[in-house]
Design an enzyme around this catalytic site. Structure first.
Site, PDB file in Angstrom:
ATOM      1  N   CYS A 102       0.759  -1.240   0.021  1.00  0.00           N
ATOM      2  CA  CYS A 102       0.171   0.031  -0.173  1.00  0.00           C
ATOM      3  C   CYS A 102       0.854   1.190  -0.088  1.00  0.00           C
ATOM      4  CB  CYS A 102      -1.045  -0.171   1.319  1.00  0.00           C
ATOM      5  SG  CYS A 102      -1.724   1.602   1.553  1.00  0.00           S
ATOM      6  N   CYS A 105      -0.413   4.692   2.351  1.00  0.00           N
ATOM      7  CA  CYS A 105      -0.566   4.515   3.875  1.00  0.00           C
ATOM      8  C   CYS A 105       0.309   3.092   4.189  1.00  0.00           C
ATOM      9  CB  CYS A 105      -1.708   4.587   4.611  1.00  0.00           C
ATOM     10  SG  CYS A 105      -3.174   4.077   3.654  1.00  0.00           S
ATOM     11  N   SER A 106      -0.766   2.213   4.725  1.00  0.00           N
ATOM     12  CA  SER A 106       0.179   0.882   4.911  1.00  0.00           C
ATOM     13  C   SER A 106      -1.224  -0.246   5.029  1.00  0.00           C
ATOM     14  CB  SER A 106       0.741   0.546   6.121  1.00  0.00           C
ATOM     15  OG  SER A 106       2.040   1.705   6.161  1.00  0.00           O
ATOM     16  N   CYS A 107      -2.321  -0.035   4.030  1.00  0.00           N
ATOM     17  CA  CYS A 107      -3.241  -0.804   4.098  1.00  0.00           C
ATOM     18  C   CYS A 107      -3.077  -2.327   4.229  1.00  0.00           C
ATOM     19  CB  CYS A 107      -4.430  -0.516   3.046  1.00  0.00           C
ATOM     20  SG  CYS A 107      -5.324   1.185   3.219  1.00  0.00           S
TER      21      CYS A 107
END
Lengths: 205, 101, 122
Positions: A102, A105-107
């Site tokens: 991701c 962000c850091s999905c």
């Protein structure tokens, strides 16, 4: 990982102050915070994803359902949850290697794999996985041959992704539970392959 | 917004920081920031509003902060923007809780 | 229509439900999808100063729709509490060389999930 520019103790104090204000004002409930932390520290983790992978390895019909509609096939195992509401499962084969990232962000599929590791959240991974996936995979010890297609999945919307890794050789006789024990978190993100089971030590030369 | 969060393809971020056997949270404050943010999801702030709040961190700060520091920034920004807590209340509470003063 | 929240303290049972069932992010639209599997599309060139899930590295690039995921709430407006603006989401495949030029591996591809408002016909 970015270096923190404030001392940890300052940050911890700031968090404590905010927590005390939010609790005092009735915005958060300490028991709720404990429930959330306990869930991610002790209950939710890569073992959930490993169950899905192992089942797909032993049950061809399940695998077909999983690849066609990850969300409902995963719901069959009652492994639904926050940040895994809509799942897509992508299969590694001798011709295709999948990698999940991701960039914005850091999905990450929290209910299936737990909270993401530091490397997944790092600026290095978020920036590089899309532009130089082969070099990134080399840093994980994976050399992907030139004739294998790399598919990078940037999970920027509400869909979350899980890699179905290749079943390793030498596992024909293993039970579903034993297979699940072999599956690693990184293999389900695409930065590792599942290693074959370790040979019994009595056979060591 | 064209912020530092939109980092797909950026150069210079270094090697991937692979940490074997890492804990879910590295410190209690990380767990608390995470849990407080989670507890505001939907009830106070749509999840995307929280993501957007972390992206509004000034670029230099964003790039020099760790993951849960950015979560802390987003939480603090939203609770103050929505007038749930004032910045002055936060500073005052920090002063009250500070050890040995 | 601005998004209103309940502003109530999340109880333990609400947290357990959120952990178990997640957030409803699907929406409803009377419109048919703008694109079908196999359509060649361009990610729009746009630079909103507000929230968007359309990253810069795909803007202006040509890709192919590989899946129609269905209708979802639009994060770009939700992030500003402006409304749900439900619309279709598609998996769009871009060749690595389309994104990064001839130095990228010719076989490699990237998939990303984009909304109707992120895409235009070529």
């Amino acid at each position: 990982m970015a270096h923190t520019h404030r001392p940890e103790s300052d940050i911890a104090l700031r968090v404590k102050a905010i927590e005390s204000l939010l609790v005092e004002k009735g915005i958060v409930d300490p028991a709720t915070l404990d429930t959330i932390i306990d869930a991610y520290e002790h209950r939710i983790g890569p073992h959930n994803g490993a169950r899905i992978v192992a089942k797909a390895w032993v049950d061809a019909d399940y695998k077909q359902r999983l690849l066609a509609d990850g969300t409902s096939a995963i719901a069959e195992l009652d492994l639904t949850g926050f940040s895994s509401e809509h799942m897509v499962v992508v299969e590694n084969t001798p011709q295709v290697h999948n990698l999940i990232v991701c960039t914005l962000c850091s999905c990450y599929p929290w209910a299936i794999l737990g909270l993401p590791p530091t490397w997944y959240k790092s600026f290095a991974y978020r920036s590089r996985a899309v532009i130089e996936p082969r070099k990134v995979l080399q840093e994980f010890g994976l050399d992907i041959p030139d004739d294998v297609e790399i598919r990078v999945w940037d999970s920027n919307a509400d869909l979350r992704y899980l890699v179905l890794p290749e079943r390793p050789a030498g596992t024909a006789g293993l039970s579903e539970a034993a297979l699940a024990d072999l599956v690693t978190r990184n293999a389900m993100i695409g930065t590792a392959q599942v290693p074959p089971p370790e040979p019994p030590s009595t056979l060591a030369a | 917004m064209n912020g530092p969060h939109d980092m797909g393809g950026m150069h210079g971020m270094g090697p991937i920081p692979i940490e074997p056997d890492e804990p879910v949270f590295h410190a209690e404050w990380e767990a608390k920031v995470f849990a407080m943010s989670f507890a505001t999801f939907c009830n106070f702030f749509p999840v995307d509003e929280t993501r957007h709040a972390s992206e509004r961190m000034p670029p230099g700060d964003y790039l020099s902060s760790a993951y849960y520091e950015r979560w802390l920034y987003a939480l603090e920004r939203l609770i103050t923007e929505h007038n749930l807590v004032t910045p002055a209340e936060i500073e005052q509470r920090i002063a009250e809780l500070a050890p040995g003063e | 229509m601005a998004i209103e929240t309940s502003n109530e303290c999340m109880s333990v049972s609400q947290a357990k439900a959120l952990l178990k069932h997640g957030v409803e992010c699907r929406g409803v639209s009377d419109d048919p999808p703008q694109f079908q599997v196999g359509d060649v599309v361009r990610a729009k060139v746009m630079h909103p100063i507000t929230y968007t899930r359309l990253p810069r590295y795909v803007r202006g690039k040509i890709g192919t729709i590989t899946k129609v995921h269905g209708v979802y709430i639009f994060p770009d407006t939700m992030g500003q509490r402006l409304g749900t603006k439900p619309q279709y989401v598609y998996s769009v495949r871009f060749a690595a060389q389309e994104l990064w030029g001839p130095d990228a591996a010719s076989k490699d591809v990237l998939h990303i999930d984009l909304f109707d408002d992120h895409l235009e016909a070529t």
